[in-house]
Structures are given as C-alpha cells and as structure tokens.
Scaffold this motif. Structure first.
Motif, PDB file in Angstrom:
ATOM      1  N   THR A 113      -6.086  10.100  -3.750  1.00 33.28           N
ATOM      2  CA  THR A 113      -6.630   9.311  -4.859  1.00 33.28           C
ATOM      3  C   THR A 113      -7.573   8.252  -4.317  1.00 33.28           C
ATOM      4  O   THR A 113      -7.529   7.900  -3.144  1.00 33.28           O
ATOM      5  CB  THR A 113      -5.534   8.541  -5.622  1.00 33.28           C
ATOM      6  OG1 THR A 113      -4.944   7.614  -4.713  1.00 33.28           O
ATOM      7  CG2 THR A 113      -4.491   9.459  -6.172  1.00 33.28           C
ATOM      8  N   ARG A 124       2.744   8.131  -5.174  1.00 31.12           N
ATOM      9  CA  ARG A 124       3.429   7.807  -3.932  1.00 31.12           C
ATOM     10  C   ARG A 124       4.442   8.886  -3.572  1.00 31.12           C
ATOM     11  O   ARG A 124       4.712   9.139  -2.408  1.00 31.12           O
ATOM     12  CB  ARG A 124       4.063   6.424  -4.050  1.00 31.12           C
ATOM     13  CG  ARG A 124       2.960   5.375  -4.334  1.00 31.12           C
ATOM     14  CD  ARG A 124       3.476   3.977  -4.369  1.00 31.12           C
ATOM     15  NE  ARG A 124       4.025   3.601  -3.075  1.00 31.12           N
ATOM     16  CZ  ARG A 124       4.981   2.683  -2.915  1.00 31.12           C
ATOM     17  NH1 ARG A 124       5.487   2.090  -3.966  1.00 31.12           N
ATOM     18  NH2 ARG A 124       5.405   2.373  -1.728  1.00 31.12           N
ATOM     19  N   LYS A 162      -9.360   5.362 -11.667  1.00 28.12           N
ATOM     20  CA  LYS A 162      -8.729   6.024 -10.529  1.00 28.12           C
ATOM     21  C   LYS A 162      -8.982   7.518 -10.586  1.00 28.12           C
ATOM     22  O   LYS A 162      -8.770   8.154 -11.617  1.00 28.12           O
ATOM     23  CB  LYS A 162      -7.220   5.764 -10.534  1.00 28.12           C
ATOM     24  CG  LYS A 162      -6.521   6.564  -9.448  1.00 28.12           C
ATOM     25  CD  LYS A 162      -5.068   6.269  -9.358  1.00 28.12           C
ATOM     26  CE  LYS A 162      -4.837   4.991  -8.595  1.00 28.12           C
ATOM     27  NZ  LYS A 162      -3.412   4.771  -8.358  1.00 28.12           N
ATOM     28  N   SER A 173       5.834  -2.286  -4.408  1.00 27.23           N
ATOM     29  CA  SER A 173       5.269  -2.921  -3.222  1.00 27.23           C
ATOM     30  C   SER A 173       4.744  -1.874  -2.271  1.00 27.23           C
ATOM     31  O   SER A 173       5.182  -0.760  -2.248  1.00 27.23           O
ATOM     32  CB  SER A 173       6.346  -3.732  -2.532  1.00 27.23           C
ATOM     33  OG  SER A 173       7.561  -3.017  -2.511  1.00 27.23           O
ATOM     34  N   ARG A 216       2.308   2.769 -14.437  1.00 24.35           N
ATOM     35  CA  ARG A 216       2.428   3.741 -13.384  1.00 24.35           C
ATOM     36  C   ARG A 216       1.859   3.257 -12.052  1.00 24.35           C
ATOM     37  O   ARG A 216       2.403   3.522 -10.998  1.00 24.35           O
ATOM     38  CB  ARG A 216       1.660   4.968 -13.841  1.00 24.35           C
ATOM     39  CG  ARG A 216       1.623   6.100 -12.899  1.00 24.35           C
ATOM     40  CD  ARG A 216       1.134   7.303 -13.641  1.00 24.35           C
ATOM     41  NE  ARG A 216       2.171   7.769 -14.533  1.00 24.35           N
ATOM     42  CZ  ARG A 216       3.103   8.625 -14.158  1.00 24.35           C
ATOM     43  NH1 ARG A 216       3.119   9.071 -12.937  1.00 24.35           N
ATOM     44  NH2 ARG A 216       4.007   9.024 -15.006  1.00 24.35           N
ATOM     45  N   PRO A 258       6.807   6.517  -7.923  1.00 24.92           N
ATOM     46  CA  PRO A 258       5.982   7.098  -8.978  1.00 24.92           C
ATOM     47  C   PRO A 258       5.126   8.234  -8.418  1.00 24.92           C
ATOM     48  O   PRO A 258       4.997   8.378  -7.202  1.00 24.92           O
ATOM     49  CB  PRO A 258       5.104   5.934  -9.427  1.00 24.92           C
ATOM     50  CG  PRO A 258       4.987   5.071  -8.219  1.00 24.92           C
ATOM     51  CD  PRO A 258       6.263   5.231  -7.453  1.00 24.92           C
TER      52      PRO A 258
END
Lengths: 228, 295
Positions: free
Chosen positions: A56, B251, A67, A228, A223, B248
């Motif tokens: 991404t 990731r 994005k 972190s 989302r 999510p």
C-alpha cells in the motif's frame, strides 16, 4: 495538485481507499514497479512472484488522503486461475509490458480482454511500457504503444522502475483519475458482496454509480488510523 | 546420529526398505528430528520412491535433456535468474547451478507436456538440486508430481491449478475449525487463504520460508506426504495467533508474509505442527470441496 505521501505505515486519517491491480506478462517488472512506488526500492535479485503480493501507499490528492491498496499478480498465464479473482473490486489497473520484449506488448490485448471480462467496466487503466532505461534494446516504439492506448482509451506512460522514472507519475495518473470520477459521481453507500478478495473497504466503480462497500469513507478511519 | 542413519540406509540404500518395513515408527521419529545434512540427498531419494524410478528408466533423462525441445524453454530461461537469486549456487549467470536448474525444468516440461513449466516449480527443483544430481532431482520431481508413494501433486501445476484451489479451500476449513477466533477475524477482515498460502502449497514452503526450516519440512513432507503442509500452516498461524487476531487487514497481510524469527525456528514450529491433527478435517473438507465442485 497532488503530492506524494510517506512510504511508511502512515497513521493519518485516510479519506479514500482505492484498490489497484498490476497485471501483464511475466518478468516485465510489475513487482519492481510496485516496490519502487510503495517503498522506493529496487531489488537486484528479485524473485518471480508466486500467486499474489500486496503493498500500500498513501498519497495526498487535492488535499485528500488517498490510500492505494495494490495487488501484484503472477504473470504466467496459468496463474490466472487464482489471480483473476483479484480483479474484482479493483478501481484501477496498471497494465505493464516490457519495451524490450515485443511479445509482452503483443499480449496486451489479451490482458485487456481478461480485465474487461473480470473487472468493473469503469476501471481506470494505464498502459505502462517498463524498462525505459534499456533504450538500446527497445523493441516496442513509443508511438505504437501511444496509438494503441489512444484507440483503447487507456492512459499511457513509459517507466523505468530501475531509475525511478515515471513510476510515481503512473500511479498518480491512475489515482487522480479515480479520485476525480469518485468525486464527480454520486456516492452511494451499499453492502456489495465483496467476499472474494475484496480486501476490505475499497471503493469500486459499478455501473454509473460509485459503490463504496460498507459505510463509505467512514471505514478507513476506523481501519487505518489507530494501532501503534 | 549419522552412524545410526548410515546403518539404517545400508550400502547403496540396500537396507532401507527392510528397515522401514520393520521399524516404521523409528524411521518416522528420526525423520521428524531432521535428516543429517550429509545424507539428506540419498534419503530424500529413498523415501520419495524416486530412486526406483531412476533405476527403472535408465537413459530417459539424458534423452529428454539432449534430444527433445520444449515449448516452455523461453519461459524457463526467463525465470532461472529469478529462482533463489541470492543463493550462491544459483547466483552465477549460466553457472552450473543455473544450467542444472534449466535442464531439470526443461526435461520435466517435455516429460509431462500437460504440466509443462509453471512458475514455482523452479523453487522445488532448485531445493532438490542442492542435495542431488540433475537426474536424481528430475526423478524426484516425477515421483512427487506423478505420485510414487503419495497421491500425485501434478494438480498443483496443471491448467486451472486445481489442487492449489482444493488445498486453499481445505486450509480455510481447517483454520475455521481449529483456530475459530482467527478464522472469524480473517472473515471480518476479508482475508482468504489465497492471499497468504498459495506459495505455501505451490512451492511447498521452499520460496517463502527460511532455508533451514524448508529443509526440515521437506524431510517430513517426502516421508509422510502433503498433510504436513497443512500442519505447518496451522502451526505458524497458531504460534502467531494472539498477534494476528489484533491486526487490521493491511497489517495482517504484512504479518502473514513476514513471520517473526521465533516462529520460523524448526525446533519450535515442527513439534507444534506434529501436535496438530488435521487428517479428519482434511478428509471432510475434501468431500465438501468435491460436492461444491459438482454443484
């Protein structure tokens, strides 16, 4: 106009998520184009892609955060059995050939057919002639490709993933066009069945309407941000 | 340990079959602990049944390499330098590693024209070539794909990739049954096995897992069959379960391709994999898949 975003895992609020697919013959440089765009890297010893890969990158287009979720597919024909499912829900496609290999350009109509058979009708497509750094081995004249792109209503650019030429521009062209379409047309929230490989909340262009699966642009916030 | 192994094999492998018949559990246990590296090539040929194929077909490999032409030659050449590009044996352009790899793949593409050449086969052939000669590697590939001791795996590479699709379906079922929380999380995040496990099956972990781990998996895979691929897959997911369920979509996609080092430790992952029972679920999901296909 637009400006590039960071390469890292951006934690800012995202206004739009666009799903884009990279397709084209084997070894034309799809994965290299993607790693140049997503991580600003070029790998000298790159492996053949088996199945699909995913990256991404977040950019700012007209003050909105966009994005791109990009699916990179294996180029060999036999893999279409598993890769064509990824066309669904894609709002952009980068159709890549190698300017030093005529055959990879001659196959473009087949890829287009494939795309038009499986993807959304309004998908934004850019034709990309990669490896423009290998000018002395050129086998596809720029004019041929330009003419073809014009006939088929595709955007067109020649890129070099190695030298980072036009890669950014190619993605920006596609993303900006999608962005403009999405902004022009009515946004309709709907619960489209994205079960197969939709990969979450990507906007998809269906018919004349823009259908954002799930509750529209609200989702990316939940989302993307946090964590972190 | 090597001495025990040598005794088990006998001179030229002559005691092997006898030993396996007499003490199958000992063999299984020793293989699960890892075949000694210096004997790996020989043992792989014995347990896969490829040694017998080679002996039954003298001269066939040479014929395929030297005299036949393949429609896939250009496809193979294009991928040669993109197979184990950072391994020293395959690094040198047109070096012995690349030449052997080309020969094996070309020979196979002629031997089985329905399969021909498919991206991914190179990683399998490459792994074999690090432990045996071209001809031996070729016959091992034949043994695997045509099914010498286990069901044939050619469906991983045939047009439509039918066995890849079946395995992905089965994996999905097993995840849902054995790791329900993660299965549900995958559904919510719209992750399906084709996004992370295609390579697991197509190259039997040889393209994406660390080399030492792939070897240990291959030891078991060749002896026990493809069930281990599912066990390893579930074991990895189980090991990382508590992290994965929190991530999510994006990731997750990253995490499923970049497992932490401790998860890639063969002495951690393999025992965990052996403790996972998948055969019943594999059979049920296969039946379910076949029914679904008929519909």
């Amino acid at each position: 106009m637009a400006s590039g975003g960071g390469y890292g895992d951006a934690s800012q609020k995202v206004d739009y998520v666009f799903k884009v697919v990279l397709i084209g013959d084997s070894a034309v440089g799809k994965s290299q184009i993607l790693s140049r765009f997503a991580r600003n890297e070029f790998t000298l010893d790159s492996k053949a892609t088996i199945g699909v890969e995913f990256q991404t990158r977040t950019m700012v287009i007209q003050h909105k955060t966009v994005k791109a979720q990009i699916w990179d597919t294996a180029g060999q024909e036999r893999y279409r059995a598993v890769t064509s499912a990824y066309y669904r829900g894609a709002v952009g496609a980068m159709l890549v050939y190698d300017i030093t290999k005529r055959q990879t350009f001659d196959h473009i109509p087949r890829w287009l057919e494939e795309l038009r058979g499986h993807a959304d009708k309004n998908i934004v497509i850019i034709l990309i002639g990669n490896k423009s750094d290998l000018e002395d081995q050129r086998a596809v004249p720029t004019e041929d490709a330009k003419e073809f792109a014009q006939q088929e209503g595709l955007f067109f650019l020649e890129t070099s993933a190695l030298q980072a030429t036009n890669v950014e521009e190619a993605f920006l062209t596609v993303l900006t066009e999608i962005f403009n379409i999405v902004n022009k047309k009515t946004l309709v929230a709907g619960g489209e069945d994205e079960q197969a490989n939709g990969g979450g909340n990507t906007a998809s262009l269906t018919g004349k309407k823009i259908v954002v699966p799930g509750p529209g642009q609200v989702i990316p916030e939940k989302r993307v941000c946090c964590s972190s | 340990r090597v001495r025990k192994w040598r005794k088990m094999i006998g001179v030229g492998g002559r005691d092997w079959k006898h030993y396996v018949r007499r003490k199958p559990d000992v063999v299984k246990r020793r293989i699960r602990k890892g075949i000694p590296d210096c004997l790996r090539g020989v043992v792989w040929q014995l347990i896969s049944g490829s040694r017998d194929l080679l002996l039954l077909n003298p001269g066939v490999y040479e014929q395929l390499v030297v005299y036949e032409t393949s429609a896939s030659e250009l496809d193979i050449i294009r991928d040669i330098s993109r197979t184990f590009p950072s391994h020293v044996f395959f690094q040198q352009r047109h070096g012995p590693g690349q030449r052997s790899l080309y020969n094996v793949l070309k020979a196979y593409s002629v031997f089985d024209r329905d399969v021909g050449y498919v991206q991914g086969m190179g990683f399998v052939a490459g792994l074999l070539l690090l432990y045996m000669s071209e001809e031996d590697a070729f016959w091992l590939l034949v043994a695997l794909l045509k099914g010498a001791v286990h069901p044939p795996l050619e469906g991983l590479y045939l047009v439509g990739l039918p066995l890849v699709k079946q395995f992905l379906f089965q994996l999905d079922c097993i995840v849902k049954e054995q790791l329900p929380k993660l299965g549900e999380h995958f559904s919510t995040e719209m992750i399906n096995p084709s996004m992370y496990a295609s390579q697991w099956f197509i190259t039997v972990f040889s393209s994406s897992f660390p080399f030492q781990l792939s070897l240990r998996i291959w030891d078991v895979f060749l002896f026990e069959g493809p069930e281990i691929v599912f066990q390893i897959g579930i074991a990895v997911l189980k090991h990382c379960h508590d992290d994965l369920v929190k991530l999510p979509f994006e990731r997750l996609m990253h995490a499923l391709r970049n497992f932490p080092e401790d998860a890639m430790n063969p002495d951690v992952l393999l025992p965990l994999a052996f403790s996972i029972k998948v055969s019943k679920c594999l059979q049920e999901s296969k039946d379910k898949y076949e029914k679904k296909k008929l519909k």
